[in-house]
Write a protein that holds these residues in place. Structure first.
Motif, PDB file in Angstrom:
ATOM      1  N   ARG A   1       0.842  -1.207   0.000  1.00  0.00           N
ATOM      2  CA  ARG A   1       0.000   0.000   0.000  1.00  0.00           C
ATOM      3  C   ARG A   1       0.872   1.250   0.000  1.00  0.00           C
ATOM      4  O   ARG A   1       1.768   1.396   0.824  1.00  0.00           O
ATOM      5  N   HIS A   2       0.590   2.150  -0.887  1.00  0.00           N
ATOM      6  CA  HIS A   2       1.325   3.419  -0.939  1.00  0.00           C
ATOM      7  C   HIS A   2       0.689   4.420   0.010  1.00  0.00           C
ATOM      8  O   HIS A   2      -0.534   4.481   0.136  1.00  0.00           O
ATOM      9  N   LYS A   3       1.509   5.226   0.661  1.00  0.00           N
ATOM     10  CA  LYS A   3       1.028   6.203   1.654  1.00  0.00           C
ATOM     11  C   LYS A   3       0.091   7.245   1.048  1.00  0.00           C
ATOM     12  O   LYS A   3      -0.700   7.856   1.772  1.00  0.00           O
ATOM     13  N   ASP A   4       0.147   7.453  -0.267  1.00  0.00           N
ATOM     14  CA  ASP A   4      -0.734   8.426  -0.924  1.00  0.00           C
ATOM     15  C   ASP A   4      -2.164   7.931  -1.105  1.00  0.00           C
ATOM     16  O   ASP A   4      -3.048   8.717  -1.450  1.00  0.00           O
ATOM     17  N   MET A   5      -2.396   6.646  -0.888  1.00  0.00           N
ATOM     18  CA  MET A   5      -3.748   6.116  -1.087  1.00  0.00           C
ATOM     19  C   MET A   5      -4.659   6.580   0.050  1.00  0.00           C
ATOM     20  O   MET A   5      -4.345   6.386   1.218  1.00  0.00           O
ATOM     21  N   PRO A   6      -5.791   7.196  -0.296  1.00  0.00           N
ATOM     22  CA  PRO A   6      -6.718   7.649   0.749  1.00  0.00           C
ATOM     23  C   PRO A   6      -7.412   6.477   1.435  1.00  0.00           C
ATOM     24  O   PRO A   6      -7.701   5.457   0.816  1.00  0.00           O
ATOM     25  N   LYS A   7      -7.690   6.643   2.715  1.00  0.00           N
ATOM     26  CA  LYS A   7      -8.406   5.616   3.485  1.00  0.00           C
ATOM     27  C   LYS A   7      -9.782   5.353   2.872  1.00  0.00           C
ATOM     28  O   LYS A   7     -10.272   4.225   2.874  1.00  0.00           O
ATOM     29  N   LYS A   8     -10.393   6.394   2.342  1.00  0.00           N
ATOM     30  CA  LYS A   8     -11.731   6.287   1.749  1.00  0.00           C
ATOM     31  C   LYS A   8     -11.756   5.276   0.596  1.00  0.00           C
ATOM     32  O   LYS A   8     -12.734   4.554   0.418  1.00  0.00           O
ATOM     33  N   ALA A   9     -10.676   5.201  -0.166  1.00  0.00           N
ATOM     34  CA  ALA A   9     -10.607   4.262  -1.289  1.00  0.00           C
ATOM     35  C   ALA A   9     -10.621   2.821  -0.779  1.00  0.00           C
ATOM     36  O   ALA A   9     -11.322   1.963  -1.326  1.00  0.00           O
ATOM     37  N   PHE A  10      -9.858   2.543   0.276  1.00  0.00           N
ATOM     38  CA  PHE A  10      -9.817   1.190   0.807  1.00  0.00           C
ATOM     39  C   PHE A  10     -11.079   0.836   1.578  1.00  0.00           C
ATOM     40  O   PHE A  10     -11.474  -0.326   1.613  1.00  0.00           O
ATOM     41  N   LYS A  11     -11.747   1.836   2.152  1.00  0.00           N
ATOM     42  CA  LYS A  11     -13.031   1.577   2.815  1.00  0.00           C
ATOM     43  C   LYS A  11     -14.039   1.115   1.768  1.00  0.00           C
ATOM     44  O   LYS A  11     -14.759   0.135   1.976  1.00  0.00           O
ATOM     45  N   SER A  12     -14.062   1.784   0.625  1.00  0.00           N
ATOM     46  CA  SER A  12     -14.952   1.409  -0.473  1.00  0.00           C
ATOM     47  C   SER A  12     -14.638  -0.016  -0.932  1.00  0.00           C
ATOM     48  O   SER A  12     -15.545  -0.836  -1.126  1.00  0.00           O
ATOM     49  N   LEU A  13     -13.364  -0.313  -1.094  1.00  0.00           N
ATOM     50  CA  LEU A  13     -12.927  -1.637  -1.526  1.00  0.00           C
ATOM     51  C   LEU A  13     -13.417  -2.705  -0.547  1.00  0.00           C
ATOM     52  O   LEU A  13     -14.107  -3.643  -0.936  1.00  0.00           O
ATOM     53  N   TRP A  14     -13.075  -2.558   0.734  1.00  0.00           N
ATOM     54  CA  TRP A  14     -13.438  -3.564   1.739  1.00  0.00           C
ATOM     55  C   TRP A  14     -14.942  -3.665   1.928  1.00  0.00           C
ATOM     56  O   TRP A  14     -15.478  -4.766   2.076  1.00  0.00           O
ATOM     57  N   ASP A  15     -15.659  -2.545   1.943  1.00  0.00           N
ATOM     58  CA  ASP A  15     -17.115  -2.587   2.095  1.00  0.00           C
ATOM     59  C   ASP A  15     -17.744  -3.395   0.961  1.00  0.00           C
ATOM     60  O   ASP A  15     -18.686  -4.155   1.170  1.00  0.00           O
ATOM     61  N   THR A  16     -17.205  -3.237  -0.245  1.00  0.00           N
ATOM     62  CA  THR A  16     -17.747  -3.912  -1.424  1.00  0.00           C
ATOM     63  C   THR A  16     -17.450  -5.410  -1.402  1.00  0.00           C
ATOM     64  O   THR A  16     -18.362  -6.234  -1.538  1.00  0.00           O
ATOM     65  N   ILE A  17     -16.186  -5.771  -1.220  1.00  0.00           N
ATOM     66  CA  ILE A  17     -15.835  -7.196  -1.316  1.00  0.00           C
ATOM     67  C   ILE A  17     -16.334  -8.015  -0.128  1.00  0.00           C
ATOM     68  O   ILE A  17     -16.634  -9.191  -0.272  1.00  0.00           O
ATOM     69  N   GLN A  18     -16.464  -7.376   1.032  1.00  0.00           N
ATOM     70  CA  GLN A  18     -16.989  -8.118   2.186  1.00  0.00           C
ATOM     71  C   GLN A  18     -18.480  -8.420   2.049  1.00  0.00           C
ATOM     72  O   GLN A  18     -18.992  -9.308   2.719  1.00  0.00           O
ATOM     73  N   LYS A  19     -19.152  -7.707   1.139  1.00  0.00           N
ATOM     74  CA  LYS A  19     -20.558  -8.008   0.839  1.00  0.00           C
ATOM     75  C   LYS A  19     -20.654  -9.090  -0.242  1.00  0.00           C
ATOM     76  O   LYS A  19     -21.745  -9.455  -0.660  1.00  0.00           O
ATOM     77  N   GLY A  20     -19.494  -9.555  -0.729  1.00  0.00           N
ATOM     78  CA  GLY A  20     -19.486 -10.574  -1.775  1.00  0.00           C
ATOM     79  C   GLY A  20     -19.600 -10.011  -3.176  1.00  0.00           C
ATOM     80  O   GLY A  20     -19.858 -10.742  -4.127  1.00  0.00           O
ATOM     81  N   GLU A  21     -19.387  -8.700  -3.313  1.00  0.00           N
ATOM     82  CA  GLU A  21     -19.486  -8.044  -4.622  1.00  0.00           C
ATOM     83  C   GLU A  21     -18.098  -7.764  -5.193  1.00  0.00           C
ATOM     84  O   GLU A  21     -17.133  -7.604  -4.450  1.00  0.00           O
ATOM     85  N   VAL A  22     -18.023  -7.692  -6.515  1.00  0.00           N
ATOM     86  CA  VAL A  22     -16.765  -7.391  -7.206  1.00  0.00           C
ATOM     87  C   VAL A  22     -16.479  -5.896  -7.104  1.00  0.00           C
ATOM     88  O   VAL A  22     -17.383  -5.067  -7.272  1.00  0.00           O
ATOM     89  N   TRP A  23     -15.225  -5.536  -6.820  1.00  0.00           N
ATOM     90  CA  TRP A  23     -14.797  -4.135  -6.741  1.00  0.00           C
ATOM     91  C   TRP A  23     -13.809  -3.847  -7.856  1.00  0.00           C
ATOM     92  O   TRP A  23     -12.936  -4.676  -8.164  1.00  0.00           O
TER      93      TRP A  23
END
Length: 134
Positions: free
Chosen positions: A52-74
């Motif tokens: 993970r690069h330090k420039d990546m916003p937390k909001k981007a990874f929240k979207s990623l994890w929220d999506t895949i943990q629901k069983g959906e493709v991100w």
């Protein structure tokens, strides 16, 4: 590679990794290892956040994890870090799956984004980072 230097993927690069449901790396293909500058042995058993690069916003990874943990493709754009302190951009698609043994995991397939795509997402990520106080 020098620290801070960008590695640009070639047109045919296809980076693949698999993690368990907690994001621990179980597999990485040769393209992923080469671009990230890690051997397979250095990656297996490590959290995927290792790149993970330090420039990546937390909001981007929240979207990623929220999506895949629901069983959906991100899908989305990710700036990852290399072992030497450089970085590379990818367009990622992450697929949740369940193995025959009942264990869950995620398969991430990544390709080279265009310069235009990178420029556009950098503007969005700058705004998000500003919101996060980065």
């Amino acid at each position: 590679m020098a620290a801070g230097q960008e590695t640009v993927l070639d047109e045919y690069a296809f980076l693949v990794s698999e993690t368990d449901e907690k994001g621990i790396i179980r597999f990485a293909n040769d393209d992923f290892c080469k671009i990230a500058e890690f051997s397979l042995d250095e990656l297996i058993g490590q959290p995927h956040s290792k790149v993970r690069h330090k420039d990546m916003p937390k909001k981007a990874f929240k979207s990623l994890w929220d999506t895949i943990q629901k069983g959906e493709v991100w899908t989305g754009y990710v700036k990852n870090a290399t072992k030497s302190g450089g970085y590379y951009w990818v367009f990622a698609t992450i697929y949740p799956f369940e193995s025959c043994d009942g264990s869950k995991g995620y398969l991430s397939c990544r390709r080279k984004p265009s310069k235009e795509e990178i420029t556009s997402i950098q503007e969005v990520y700058k705004l998000w980072n500003k919101e996060e106080g980065k």
